[in-house]
Enzyme design. Structure first.
Site, short mmCIF file in Angstrom:
data_model
loop_
_atom_site.label_atom_id
_atom_site.label_comp_id
_atom_site.label_asym_id
_atom_site.label_seq_id
_atom_site.Cartn_x
_atom_site.Cartn_y
_atom_site.Cartn_z
N ASP A 67 -3.63 85.05 64.22
CA ASP A 67 -4.83 85.76 63.75
C ASP A 67 -6.01 85.59 64.70
OD1 ASP A 67 -5.14 83.07 63.23
OD2 ASP A 67 -5.16 83.28 61.06
N ASP A 136 -6.52 77.64 49.81
CA ASP A 136 -6.20 78.69 48.83
C ASP A 136 -4.76 79.20 49.01
OD1 ASP A 136 -6.39 80.05 51.21
OD2 ASP A 136 -7.91 81.49 50.55
N HIS A 138 -3.49 80.29 51.90
CA HIS A 138 -3.29 81.32 52.93
C HIS A 138 -2.42 80.80 54.07
CE1 HIS A 138 -7.30 80.19 55.14
NE2 HIS A 138 -6.29 79.55 55.68
N GLU A 143 -4.86 86.13 52.76
CA GLU A 143 -5.57 85.50 51.64
C GLU A 143 -4.93 85.89 50.31
OE1 GLU A 143 -7.56 83.28 52.30
OE2 GLU A 143 -9.19 83.79 53.64
P1 PGA Z 1 -6.75 73.55 58.94
O1 PGA Z 1 -6.56 75.07 58.55
O2 PGA Z 1 -5.58 73.21 59.82
O3 PGA Z 1 -8.05 73.51 59.70
O4 PGA Z 1 -6.76 72.78 57.66
C1 PGA Z 1 -5.36 75.50 58.08
C2 PGA Z 1 -5.45 76.96 57.73
O5 PGA Z 1 -6.51 77.40 57.26
O6 PGA Z 1 -4.45 77.68 57.92
#
Ligand code: PGA
Length: 236
Positions: A67, A136, A138, A143
């Site tokens: 992304d 959440d 994702h 999302e």
């Molecule tokens: P993080 O993010 O590794 O900074 O916890 C994970 C994500 O949002 O996919």
């Protein structure tokens, strides 16, 4: 599903790096699906060490990232292109021309999504997809939603994601509200999936994702249907 629980972030990073290294050693021309965020940082550091020691060669590897934020150019230090260049690509012998990140500055993000899916298809799909997981649920920037979206597409970031990612920006207001993300098709068609999650605050969502119902409200839950998933989880 293989579920590996480890005691520390360092152990998680080593396990994940070993799995990626094994993939590249067994298939030097692998297509690696890569992720950003704080969780993969230790993994990328280990891979750079292995590469420096001559144990893993990335010369023939191609990478496709999950992304990118909308509107951030690759030289913006908050962009995911910048993150990948500085946390991995500059530290290993990958050919930078074979590293791909969706273009968050494309005028037409729908068209960019089609181009990205076509690119992945032409590469023969992803051999190993590395994933983090959001609070959440994702994966990439897919999302919680009413449906699972197949294609690479534009998304509005969830307020909880903006909140969580604000730590990387000067203020919450600077976090882009939109992004472009690989959809579930390219992720689910990856031959292998490696999901890494670190910290007590991820425990609840990891449990829901892998041991609860499969629902687009918890995007990672779709991975229960994938035939080759390894989860490495550390509570540290
Ligand atoms: P993080 O993010 O590794 O900074 O916890 C994970 C994500 O949002 O996919």
């Amino acid at each position: 599903m293989k579920f590996i629980t480890v005691k520390s972030y360092d152990e998680l990073s080593k396990k994940a790096a070993n799995i990626i290294a094994a993939q590249v050693i067994l298939k030097p021309c692998s297509v690696l699906g890569l992720a950003t965020g704080s969780t993969p940082l230790g993994t990328y550091k280990k891979l750079a060490e292995y590469n420096k020691a001559g144990d893993v060669d990335f010369a023939d590897v191609t990478s496709v990232n999950l992304d990118e934020y909308q509107g951030l150019k690759g030289d913006n230090d908050q962009s995911y292109r910048y993150f990948m260049d500085n946390n991995l690509f500059k530290n290993i012998n990958i050919d930078i021309n074979k590293t791909f990140v969706p273009d968050g500055c494309a005028v037409d993000l729908a068209k960019e999504g089609q181009r990205y899916d076509e690119l992945i298809k032409n590469l023969g799909g992803i051999d190993l997809q590395l994933l983090g997981i959001g609070l959440d649920g994702h994966i990439g920037f897919n999302e919680p939603d009413e449906v699972f979206t197949k294609e690479t597409h534009e998304v509005e970031l969830d307020p909880s994601t903006i909140e969580a990612n604000a730590r990387f920006f000067a203020s919450k207001d600077e976090v882009p509200k939109k992004a472009i993300t690989m959809g579930m098709m390219s992720i689910m068609q990856a031959k292998k999936i490696l999901l890494i999650a670190n910290g007590k605050n991820k425990k609840d969502i990891v449990e829901k994702s892998f041991f609860g119902p499969i629902t687009p409200q918890i995007p990672a839950s779709i991975l229960q249907l994938h035939p080759d998933v390894t989860v490495v989880f550390s509570e540290e």
